[in-house]
Write a protein that holds these residues in place. Structure first.
Motif, short mmCIF file in Angstrom:
data_model
loop_
_atom_site.label_atom_id
_atom_site.label_comp_id
_atom_site.label_asym_id
_atom_site.label_seq_id
_atom_site.Cartn_x
_atom_site.Cartn_y
_atom_site.Cartn_z
N MET A 1 -52.05 62.73 122.95
CA MET A 1 -52.22 63.35 121.57
C MET A 1 -52.52 62.07 120.45
O MET A 1 -51.80 61.17 120.73
CB MET A 1 -50.97 63.97 121.34
N ILE A 2 -53.41 62.38 119.71
CA ILE A 2 -53.61 61.24 118.43
C ILE A 2 -52.55 61.38 117.54
O ILE A 2 -52.36 62.77 116.98
CB ILE A 2 -55.11 61.44 118.13
N THR A 3 -51.94 60.33 117.06
CA THR A 3 -51.08 60.44 115.92
C THR A 3 -51.42 59.31 114.91
O THR A 3 -52.49 58.66 115.06
CB THR A 3 -49.49 60.08 116.24
N MET A 4 -50.91 59.39 113.69
CA MET A 4 -51.25 58.57 112.59
C MET A 4 -51.20 57.07 113.07
O MET A 4 -52.05 56.28 112.45
CB MET A 4 -50.34 58.76 111.50
N GLU A 5 -50.26 56.82 114.28
CA GLU A 5 -50.41 55.26 114.48
C GLU A 5 -51.60 54.89 115.33
O GLU A 5 -52.09 53.68 115.42
CB GLU A 5 -49.20 55.30 115.61
N ASN A 6 -52.30 55.82 115.72
CA ASN A 6 -53.65 55.63 116.42
C ASN A 6 -54.92 55.44 115.59
O ASN A 6 -55.75 54.93 115.76
CB ASN A 6 -54.10 56.80 117.39
N PHE A 40 -56.29 66.80 116.74
CA PHE A 40 -55.65 65.98 115.55
C PHE A 40 -55.84 66.58 114.35
O PHE A 40 -55.06 66.86 113.50
CB PHE A 40 -56.09 64.57 115.64
N VAL A 41 -57.21 66.88 114.19
CA VAL A 41 -57.64 67.31 112.74
C VAL A 41 -57.01 68.66 112.54
O VAL A 41 -56.53 68.83 111.52
CB VAL A 41 -59.09 67.29 112.58
N LYS A 42 -57.14 69.63 113.44
CA LYS A 42 -56.27 70.88 113.47
C LYS A 42 -54.82 70.83 113.29
O LYS A 42 -54.35 71.40 112.27
CB LYS A 42 -56.85 71.65 114.77
N ASN A 43 -54.18 69.76 113.95
CA ASN A 43 -52.74 69.80 113.95
C ASN A 43 -52.36 69.29 112.45
O ASN A 43 -51.38 69.52 111.88
CB ASN A 43 -52.27 68.58 114.95
#
Length: 183
Positions: A1-6, A40-43
């Motif tokens: 899962m991509i987060t802001m840290e990525n 990520f964009v949807k989440n």
């Protein structure tokens, strides 16, 4: 899962690199990366998910923003009651209008932490070709806000940041032959 840290931040070399074409059919790694990008964009637009995972809301993401210099974008944006939700390999603007438009509120970017005031001139209408996660070739016509979002993300694939388009002398000077677009 991509987060802001990525998400790599302004100044990272990936953001100024021209991304490479994805050899089609895409491999498992590329499919997984692009799937995670659209998720990520949807989440990020879901208030509960955004709070739980500390996500900044976004409407698009380009692979260089996660330090992957491949031609992949994810866009999930609603405009005038229509949802534009695309995860594309090798998106390309194949035609555009002479008329311009710009976001009246200015543009922002998940890779840029501070607001940068100024109008970003974009084409008012574009046609984009690309390949979906399922391997289908698509051709989409866009105008208004979705057209601006696609141009912003495709710029990332060419090492261009939104603020590169802002008039350096007078950032809030309305671009010529351009119509303001509101979100």
């Amino acid at each position: 899962m991509i987060t802001m840290e990525n998400i790599v931040r302004d100044g990272h070399p990936a953001l100024r690199t021209v991304a490479e074409e994805v050899q089609l059919p895409a491999n498992e790694t590329e499919i997984k990366q692009l799937t995670e990008m659209i998720e990520f964009v949807k989440n990020s637009q879901n208030p509960e998910m955004a709070q739980e995972y500390n996500l900044r809301p976004g409407v698009g993401l380009a692979a260089p923003q996660i330090n992957v210099t491949k031609r992949m974008i994810a866009v999930h944006v609603e405009s005038n009651g229509t949802l534009y939700s695309y995860a594309l390999f090798n998106p390309k603007i194949v035609s555009h209008s002479v008329e311009r438009s710009y976001l009246s509120s200015g543009e922002g970017c998940l890779s840029v932490d501070e607001p940068i005031p100024g109008y970003v001139p974009r084409y008012a209408r574009i046609r984009v070709k690309g390949t979906t996660l399922e391997g289908e070739q698509i051709n989409i016509r866009l105008r208004g806000y979705p057209a601006i979002v696609f141009q912003h993300e495709i710029d990332h694939l060419n090492g261009i940041m939104f603020y590169d388009h802002i008039n350096k002398e007078n950032p809030l000077k309305e671009p010529e032959n351009a119509t303001p677009v509101s979100v």
